[in-house]
Motif scaffolding. Structure first.
Motif, PDB file in Angstrom:
ATOM      1  N   GLU A 164      -2.289  10.865  -1.301  1.00 34.10           N
ATOM      2  CA  GLU A 164      -1.053  11.361  -0.992  1.00 34.10           C
ATOM      3  C   GLU A 164      -0.453  10.267   0.006  1.00 34.10           C
ATOM      4  N   GLY A 165      -1.512   9.877   0.988  1.00 33.05           N
ATOM      5  CA  GLY A 165      -0.806   8.864   2.097  1.00 33.05           C
ATOM      6  C   GLY A 165      -0.911   7.472   1.510  1.00 33.05           C
ATOM      7  N   ILE A 166      -1.899   7.133   0.590  1.00 36.91           N
ATOM      8  CA  ILE A 166      -1.809   5.936   0.005  1.00 36.91           C
ATOM      9  C   ILE A 166      -0.650   5.641  -0.938  1.00 36.91           C
ATOM     10  N   GLN A 167      -0.257   6.675  -1.781  1.00 41.41           N
ATOM     11  CA  GLN A 167       1.038   6.751  -2.319  1.00 41.41           C
ATOM     12  C   GLN A 167       2.341   6.462  -1.818  1.00 41.41           C
ATOM     13  N   GLU A 168       2.097   7.330  -0.581  1.00 38.45           N
ATOM     14  CA  GLU A 168       3.392   7.015   0.442  1.00 38.45           C
ATOM     15  C   GLU A 168       3.566   5.670   1.095  1.00 38.45           C
ATOM     16  N   MET A 169       2.414   5.292   1.314  1.00 34.67           N
ATOM     17  CA  MET A 169       2.476   3.661   2.024  1.00 34.67           C
ATOM     18  C   MET A 169       2.680   2.762   1.119  1.00 34.67           C
ATOM     19  N   ARG A 170       1.972   2.892  -0.189  1.00 33.06           N
ATOM     20  CA  ARG A 170       2.536   1.947  -1.311  1.00 33.06           C
ATOM     21  C   ARG A 170       3.921   2.104  -1.620  1.00 33.06           C
ATOM     22  N   ASP A 171       4.583   3.170  -1.971  1.00 36.27           N
ATOM     23  CA  ASP A 171       5.902   3.079  -1.863  1.00 36.27           C
ATOM     24  C   ASP A 171       6.769   2.557  -0.950  1.00 36.27           C
ATOM     25  N   LEU A 172       6.335   2.891   0.390  1.00 33.30           N
ATOM     26  CA  LEU A 172       7.048   2.036   1.542  1.00 33.30           C
ATOM     27  C   LEU A 172       7.110   0.591   1.343  1.00 33.30           C
ATOM     28  N   ILE A 173       5.855   0.038   1.202  1.00 32.14           N
ATOM     29  CA  ILE A 173       5.854  -1.156   1.000  1.00 32.14           C
ATOM     30  C   ILE A 173       6.537  -1.938  -0.246  1.00 32.14           C
ATOM     31  N   LYS A 174       6.615  -1.288  -1.375  1.00 34.09           N
ATOM     32  CA  LYS A 174       7.229  -1.671  -2.466  1.00 34.09           C
ATOM     33  C   LYS A 174       8.569  -1.988  -2.311  1.00 34.09           C
ATOM     34  N   ASN A 175       9.317  -1.173  -1.392  1.00 29.69           N
ATOM     35  CA  ASN A 175      10.757  -0.905  -1.206  1.00 29.69           C
ATOM     36  C   ASN A 175      11.134  -1.871  -0.044  1.00 29.69           C
ATOM     37  N   MET A 176      10.266  -2.472   0.747  1.00 26.87           N
ATOM     38  CA  MET A 176      10.523  -3.314   1.945  1.00 26.87           C
ATOM     39  C   MET A 176      11.661  -4.606   1.551  1.00 26.87           C
ATOM     40  N   PRO A 177      11.224  -5.165   0.529  1.00 23.29           N
ATOM     41  CA  PRO A 177      12.255  -6.430   0.007  1.00 23.29           C
ATOM     42  C   PRO A 177      13.791  -6.003  -0.321  1.00 23.29           C
ATOM     43  N   SER A 178      13.737  -4.752  -0.919  1.00 27.32           N
ATOM     44  CA  SER A 178      15.083  -4.175  -1.477  1.00 27.32           C
ATOM     45  C   SER A 178      15.861  -3.644  -0.316  1.00 27.32           C
ATOM     46  N   ILE A 179      15.209  -2.813   0.292  1.00 29.72           N
ATOM     47  CA  ILE A 179      15.751  -1.823   1.407  1.00 29.72           C
ATOM     48  C   ILE A 179      16.056  -2.589   2.599  1.00 29.72           C
ATOM     49  N   MET A 180      14.962  -3.507   3.060  1.00 23.30           N
ATOM     50  CA  MET A 180      15.461  -4.074   4.267  1.00 23.30           C
ATOM     51  C   MET A 180      15.403  -5.757   4.438  1.00 23.30           C
ATOM     52  N   ASN A 181      15.296  -6.180   3.347  1.00 26.07           N
ATOM     53  CA  ASN A 181      15.349  -7.779   2.986  1.00 26.07           C
ATOM     54  C   ASN A 181      14.088  -8.128   3.746  1.00 26.07           C
ATOM     55  N   THR A 182      12.945  -7.486   3.835  1.00 29.81           N
ATOM     56  CA  THR A 182      11.846  -7.964   4.414  1.00 29.81           C
ATOM     57  C   THR A 182      10.840  -8.438   3.367  1.00 29.81           C
ATOM     58  N   THR A 183      10.202  -9.785   3.584  1.00 34.38           N
ATOM     59  CA  THR A 183       9.045 -10.049   2.755  1.00 34.38           C
ATOM     60  C   THR A 183       7.812  -9.621   3.618  1.00 34.38           C
ATOM     61  N   VAL A 184       6.971  -9.240   2.561  1.00 37.44           N
ATOM     62  CA  VAL A 184       5.665  -8.665   2.959  1.00 37.44           C
ATOM     63  C   VAL A 184       4.585  -9.394   2.687  1.00 37.44           C
ATOM     64  N   LEU A 185       3.555  -9.445   3.551  1.00 42.15           N
ATOM     65  CA  LEU A 185       2.090 -10.043   3.454  1.00 42.15           C
ATOM     66  C   LEU A 185       1.247  -8.635   3.775  1.00 42.15           C
ATOM     67  N   VAL A 186       0.550  -8.281   2.573  1.00 40.70           N
ATOM     68  CA  VAL A 186      -0.169  -7.329   2.847  1.00 40.70           C
ATOM     69  C   VAL A 186      -1.815  -7.622   2.461  1.00 40.70           C
ATOM     70  N   SER A 187      -2.742  -7.137   3.370  1.00 37.99           N
ATOM     71  CA  SER A 187      -4.108  -7.289   2.849  1.00 37.99           C
ATOM     72  C   SER A 187      -4.796  -6.100   2.267  1.00 37.99           C
ATOM     73  N   SER A 188      -5.781  -6.307   1.311  1.00 36.68           N
ATOM     74  CA  SER A 188      -6.280  -5.244   0.931  1.00 36.68           C
ATOM     75  C   SER A 188      -7.783  -5.770   0.268  1.00 36.68           C
ATOM     76  N   HIS A 189      -9.028  -5.064   0.022  1.00 34.46           N
ATOM     77  CA  HIS A 189     -10.113  -5.326  -0.784  1.00 34.46           C
ATOM     78  C   HIS A 189      -9.908  -4.620  -1.940  1.00 34.46           C
ATOM     79  N   LEU A 190      -8.791  -4.066  -2.322  1.00 35.09           N
ATOM     80  CA  LEU A 190      -8.943  -3.173  -3.660  1.00 35.09           C
ATOM     81  C   LEU A 190      -7.698  -3.870  -4.550  1.00 35.09           C
ATOM     82  N   LEU A 191      -8.215  -4.557  -5.680  1.00 41.04           N
ATOM     83  CA  LEU A 191      -7.336  -5.005  -6.600  1.00 41.04           C
ATOM     84  C   LEU A 191      -6.346  -4.160  -7.056  1.00 41.04           C
ATOM     85  N   SER A 192      -7.048  -2.899  -7.505  1.00 44.20           N
ATOM     86  CA  SER A 192      -6.034  -1.853  -8.007  1.00 44.20           C
ATOM     87  C   SER A 192      -4.830  -1.626  -7.026  1.00 44.20           C
ATOM     88  N   GLU A 193      -5.173  -1.593  -5.756  1.00 44.44           N
ATOM     89  CA  GLU A 193      -3.989  -1.292  -4.939  1.00 44.44           C
ATOM     90  C   GLU A 193      -3.046  -2.461  -4.893  1.00 44.44           C
TER      91      GLU A 193
END
Length: 302
Positions: A164-193
């Motif tokens: 549930e926490g993963i889904q919430e964080m993912r949704d927050l990140i996906k909305n950053m460019p549209s809601i806040m006009n913020t560009t995002v650099l996010v690291s992960s070791h999981l391609l599926s993520e």
């Protein structure tokens, strides 16, 4: 260009941890910085934020060099690297107010807005030390967003979270460019993520970039191979081999590594003109995950 690194390198002792990384991030992108643990992701991010000094290369943020305009540049960036930093004996609200003061944000409504954005309004008056791991991550994100950064840098933000926490964080990140006009650099070791939230991706392994481009360009690299069943496998194999096709005979079927439409058409024409009946033809693709594993496959020690 929001972020550009040129030949970025970091050496610890005699070991090169980051090796000549060229990374480009444009406005409005969600850039997934992907690689196995120990690939050099965190070190690269720390250099971009000025937290560790490069051994070589150049870092440009908003078109300016980090070496000459560091303070002004960092005011335009929000970050969450490794574990979030906050005062556990203070409430979530008090922690965010401290961050707001440090960034010179005097708008009290902004504090309420950022709690709403990270969906933490219900816990803003609780002591941060009592938060769950997912709540702590969202509090760290709220503190990083308080000054409306143009660039947000997040290092493995879903690490240790429940589904549930993963889904919430993912949704927050996906909305950053549209809601806040913020560009995002996010690291992960999981391609599926990364696949579920990024527009662009960079794959790093053992300190070197193995791929950089859009998610669609990455998928196009996974062209797969062609499997063909015929009424006469031996004749089909010899016919295609004579015509220069790279073909393998596996049991009663042929395997061809190139599955481009024009190649498929040529193969069909050759088999039909040589009186070979095609019983079945299908394209078989590897998963993106398998392709990622091949890109980052560790070489055996020699």
């Amino acid at each position: 260009m929001i972020l550009e690194t040129k030949g970025l390198t970091k050496v610890y002792g005699k070991q090169e941890i980051v090796s000549g990384v060229d990374l480009q991030l444009e406005k409005g992108q969600i850039y997934g910085f992907l690689g196995p643990n120990g690939a050099g992701k965190t070190t690269t991010m720390r250099m971009i934020l000025g937290l560790t000094k490069p051994a070589g290369g150049e870092i440009l943020l908003f078109g300016k060099s980090l070496k000459t305009d560091r303070i002004q540049i960092l005011k335009r960036i929000g970050s969450l690297i490794e574990t979030p930093s906050f005062y556990s004996h203070l409430t979530g609200l008090e922690n965010v107010r401290i961050a707001a003061k440090l960034y010179g944000v005097g708008d009290r409504k902004r504090v309420d807005d950022v709690f709403s954005l990270v969906r933490l309004e219900h816990a803003m008056h609780r002591k941060a030390g009592s938060y769950s791991l997912g709540m702590k991550q969202r509090l760290g994100l709220a503190m990083a967003l308080i000054h409306k950064p143009e660039l947000l840098i997040l290092d493995e933000p879903t690490n240790g979270l429940d589904p549930e926490g993963i889904q919430e964080m993912r949704d927050l990140i996906k909305n950053m460019p549209s809601i806040m006009n913020t560009t995002v650099l996010v690291s992960s070791h999981l391609l599926s993520e990364v696949e579920q939230m990024a527009t662009n991706v960079g794959i790093i392994h053992q300190g070197s970039m193995k791929f950089q481009g859009t998610m669609e360009e990455l998928k196009k690299q996974n062209s797969g191979h062609l499997l063909i069943r015929t009424n006469d496998p031996e004749r089909a194999w010899s016919t295609l081999k004579e015509k220069g096709f790279i073909v393998k005979l596996q049991g009663d079927q042929l395997k061809i590594s190139d599955a481009r439409p024009e190649i498929i058409q040529q193969i069909q024409q050759q088999l039909i003109s040589n009186d070979v009946t095609i019983l079945r033809m299908e394209e078989e693709k590897s998963s993106l995950e398998k392709m990622f594993m091949q890109m980052t496959k560790r070489e055996n020690a020699s």
